[in-house]
Design a protein around this motif. Structure first.
Motif, PDB file in Angstrom:
ATOM      1  N   ASP A  20      -2.825   8.070  -7.843  1.00 54.19           N
ATOM      2  CA  ASP A  20      -1.681   7.458  -7.363  1.00 54.19           C
ATOM      3  C   ASP A  20      -0.673   7.035  -8.731  1.00 54.19           C
ATOM      4  O   ASP A  20      -1.222   7.475  -9.812  1.00 54.19           O
ATOM      5  CB  ASP A  20      -1.973   6.095  -6.648  1.00 54.19           C
TER       6      ASP A  20
ATOM      7  N   GLY B 107       0.851  -1.253  -0.018  1.00 54.12           N
ATOM      8  CA  GLY B 107      -0.059  -0.144  -0.013  1.00 54.12           C
ATOM      9  C   GLY B 107       0.840   1.260  -0.105  1.00 54.12           C
ATOM     10  O   GLY B 107       1.985   1.233   0.090  1.00 54.12           O
ATOM     11  N   ASN B 108       0.148   2.470   0.012  1.00 56.67           N
ATOM     12  CA  ASN B 108       1.017   3.733   0.062  1.00 56.67           C
ATOM     13  C   ASN B 108       1.597   3.688   1.460  1.00 56.67           C
ATOM     14  O   ASN B 108       1.194   3.217   2.271  1.00 56.67           O
ATOM     15  CB  ASN B 108       0.250   4.826  -0.451  1.00 56.67           C
TER      16      ASN B 108
ATOM     17  N   THR C 293       0.137   3.877   9.072  1.00 58.72           N
ATOM     18  CA  THR C 293      -1.122   3.716   9.910  1.00 58.72           C
ATOM     19  C   THR C 293      -1.558   2.409  10.407  1.00 58.72           C
ATOM     20  O   THR C 293      -1.891   2.015  11.541  1.00 58.72           O
ATOM     21  CB  THR C 293      -2.237   4.572   9.270  1.00 58.72           C
ATOM     22  N   ALA C 294      -1.538   1.539   9.207  1.00 60.07           N
ATOM     23  CA  ALA C 294      -2.073   0.171   9.465  1.00 60.07           C
ATOM     24  C   ALA C 294      -1.226  -0.770  10.548  1.00 60.07           C
ATOM     25  O   ALA C 294      -1.722  -1.482  11.279  1.00 60.07           O
ATOM     26  CB  ALA C 294      -2.209  -0.576   8.326  1.00 60.07           C
TER      27      ALA C 294
ATOM     28  N   ASP D  54       7.880   7.871   8.134  1.00 66.70           N
ATOM     29  CA  ASP D  54       6.784   6.808   8.263  1.00 66.70           C
ATOM     30  C   ASP D  54       7.406   5.844   9.290  1.00 66.70           C
ATOM     31  O   ASP D  54       6.301   5.193  10.085  1.00 66.70           O
ATOM     32  CB  ASP D  54       6.268   6.326   6.855  1.00 66.70           C
TER      33      ASP D  54
ATOM     34  N   THR E 166      -2.790  12.375  -2.093  1.00 64.59           N
ATOM     35  CA  THR E 166      -3.474  10.956  -2.103  1.00 64.59           C
ATOM     36  C   THR E 166      -2.651  10.133  -1.842  1.00 64.59           C
ATOM     37  O   THR E 166      -3.175   8.808  -1.815  1.00 64.59           O
ATOM     38  CB  THR E 166      -4.621  10.939  -3.153  1.00 64.59           C
ATOM     39  N   TYR E 167      -1.536   9.959  -2.216  1.00 65.38           N
ATOM     40  CA  TYR E 167      -0.550   8.986  -2.408  1.00 65.38           C
ATOM     41  C   TYR E 167       0.811   9.332  -1.779  1.00 65.38           C
ATOM     42  O   TYR E 167       1.512  10.378  -2.571  1.00 65.38           O
ATOM     43  CB  TYR E 167      -0.429   8.750  -3.997  1.00 65.38           C
ATOM     44  N   SER E 168       0.968   9.043  -0.756  1.00 61.43           N
ATOM     45  CA  SER E 168       2.315   9.664   0.122  1.00 61.43           C
ATOM     46  C   SER E 168       3.580   9.375  -0.596  1.00 61.43           C
ATOM     47  O   SER E 168       4.486  10.441  -0.451  1.00 61.43           O
ATOM     48  CB  SER E 168       2.222   9.029   1.715  1.00 61.43           C
TER      49      SER E 168
ATOM     50  N   SER F 245       2.374   5.879   3.640  1.00 63.37           N
ATOM     51  CA  SER F 245       1.612   6.562   5.041  1.00 63.37           C
ATOM     52  C   SER F 245       0.436   5.585   5.591  1.00 63.37           C
ATOM     53  O   SER F 245       0.146   5.464   6.656  1.00 63.37           O
ATOM     54  CB  SER F 245       1.087   7.935   4.886  1.00 63.37           C
ATOM     55  N   ALA F 246      -0.146   4.932   4.269  1.00 67.55           N
ATOM     56  CA  ALA F 246      -1.248   4.130   4.792  1.00 67.55           C
ATOM     57  C   ALA F 246      -0.716   2.808   5.741  1.00 67.55           C
ATOM     58  O   ALA F 246      -1.322   2.266   6.414  1.00 67.55           O
ATOM     59  CB  ALA F 246      -2.073   3.701   3.595  1.00 67.55           C
ATOM     60  N   GLN F 247       0.529   2.291   5.008  1.00 70.94           N
ATOM     61  CA  GLN F 247       1.055   1.127   5.748  1.00 70.94           C
ATOM     62  C   GLN F 247       1.443   1.439   7.223  1.00 70.94           C
ATOM     63  O   GLN F 247       1.553   0.664   8.127  1.00 70.94           O
ATOM     64  CB  GLN F 247       2.412   0.692   4.917  1.00 70.94           C
TER      65      GLN F 247
END
Length: 360
Positions: A222, A92-93, A99-100, A118, A179-181, A95-97
């Motif tokens: 992205d 995943g991108n 957070t997860a 990150d 939208t896509y870090s 920043s999303a990774q």
């Protein structure tokens, strides 16, 4: 002290006790330092009769490469230790990774993300030990790529350097950092190039990034969407992406349709790796996770990186792919700027330059 322990360990009378002590120190340290990358013998304390399952959280741009590395690690680890390993990938991108992993949605034993901050955020939550980025050479970045351009065949806009792009009337396709870090690199690149030309002149750098943004015709969700817009929908004159993306496309679906342009001075894109200490410890997978991180700094993994169009760190491997990678000057966030924390503040945080640019 460590050397003394190793000497004492050789004495048979203390062998059992000191083997345990040394292995405990290794486990608590979070793995090997840069000198040990790819080299130390596996610790004999693990129960190698039990299979180990690792979860590797990566940025989606590196997913295909890490599938190949995952596949190579399994027999490597089996041969080295006798232990069966399985590697599950989450992509995943960046920043999303982050957070997860923090909220536990992904129980990752390893992360290889787009930028170090990150991983710093995961460390701040206590899941990764301090000093994680000093465990390996190259600030724990096993390979790199560069911010580059994909142009139409024949390069009709004659774009060779960043100045050519910024000063042209070319229409740019690029992923949106909001939208896509991982796309932060694409706006950080003109910032770095401008400061390389005029050190300390941040006003000039702001103007340079603003001029780059003025060229943007498609601000995609992205990288995948940017690729589709440029390659399939025929939008724009230049797709700003990574050299690895550019070479992949030019050697596959874009063959004969696009050319790759790597500016002579551009920004290095450096994926960063760390073991997620708390998760790996909790499931008894620390040794295998350390072994995987070590494996990234072996000639086998470096060769896989080059085969997937990433620039390897080993000169011996780079020499084998000399025709693939042009000789360029790669600026880095740590060496040529003042680190990702300052860059994030200047460009992408609330009040940063990117948020002040005209909406696209």
């Amino acid at each position: 002290m460590y050397q003394r322990l190793r000497e004492i360990r050789a004495r048979s009378i203390f062998a059992g006790l000191l083997t345990f002590t040394v292995l405990t120190v290794t486990a608590c340290s979070g793995g090997n330092d840069s000198k040990s990358a790819g080299g130390e013998e596996a610790s004999p304390t693990s129960d190698y009769t039990k299979p180990v399952h690792l979860v590797n959280a990566v940025s989606d741009g590196t997913a295909e490469l890490f599938k190949a590395i995952d596949g190579a690690f399994v027999p490597y680890w089996k041969e080295r230790t006798g232990q069966s390993a399985e590697v599950e990938q989450s992509a995943g991108n960046s920043s999303a990774q982050e957070t997860a992993v923090i909220d536990g949605t992904i129980q990752a034993d390893l992360v290889t993300l787009g930028v170090g901050i990150d991983i710093d955020a995961i460390q701040a939550k206590g899941k990764i030990g301090e000093g994680w980025q000093q465990r390996y050479d190259y600030n724990s970045s096993p390979f790199e790529t560069a911010v580059a351009f994909v142009v139409r065949t024949g390069n009709p806009k004659a774009i060779a350097e960043w100045d050519d792009l910024v000063q042209s009337d070319a229409q740019v396709v690029v992923a949106n950092p909001a939208t896509y870090s991982d796309a932060r690199w694409y706006y950080a690149a003109p910032w770095a190039v401008s400061l390389d030309q005029s050190p300390e002149d941040q006003e000039a750098a702001k103007a340079y990034v603003t001029s780059f943004h003025e060229r943007v015709a498609v601000l995609a969700q992205d990288d995948a969407s940017a690729e589709t817009a440029f390659l399939n929908d025929n939008k724009g004159d230049v797709w700003v992406t990574t050299e690895s993306n550019a070479l992949r496309v030019s050697n596959a679906e874009g063959k004969g349709k696009v050319d790759v342009v790597v500016p002579s001075v551009t920004l290095a894109v450096e994926p960063i790796v760390s073991v997620v200490d708390a998760n790996a410890d909790a499931k008894g997978a620390r040794e295998a996770a350390n072994g995987y991180a070590d494996f990234l700094f072996t000639e086998q993994a470096q060769t896989l990186a080059a085969q997937h169009f990433y620039r390897p760190r080993f000169a011996s491997v780079t020499e084998q792919f000399a025709e693939q990678f042009s000789e360029i000057t790669l600026l880095t966030v740590d060496d040529n700027l003042t680190g990702w924390e300052d860059l994030q503040s200047a460009l992408f945080a609330d009040g940063g330059l990117y948020g002040q640019l005209p909406a696209k």
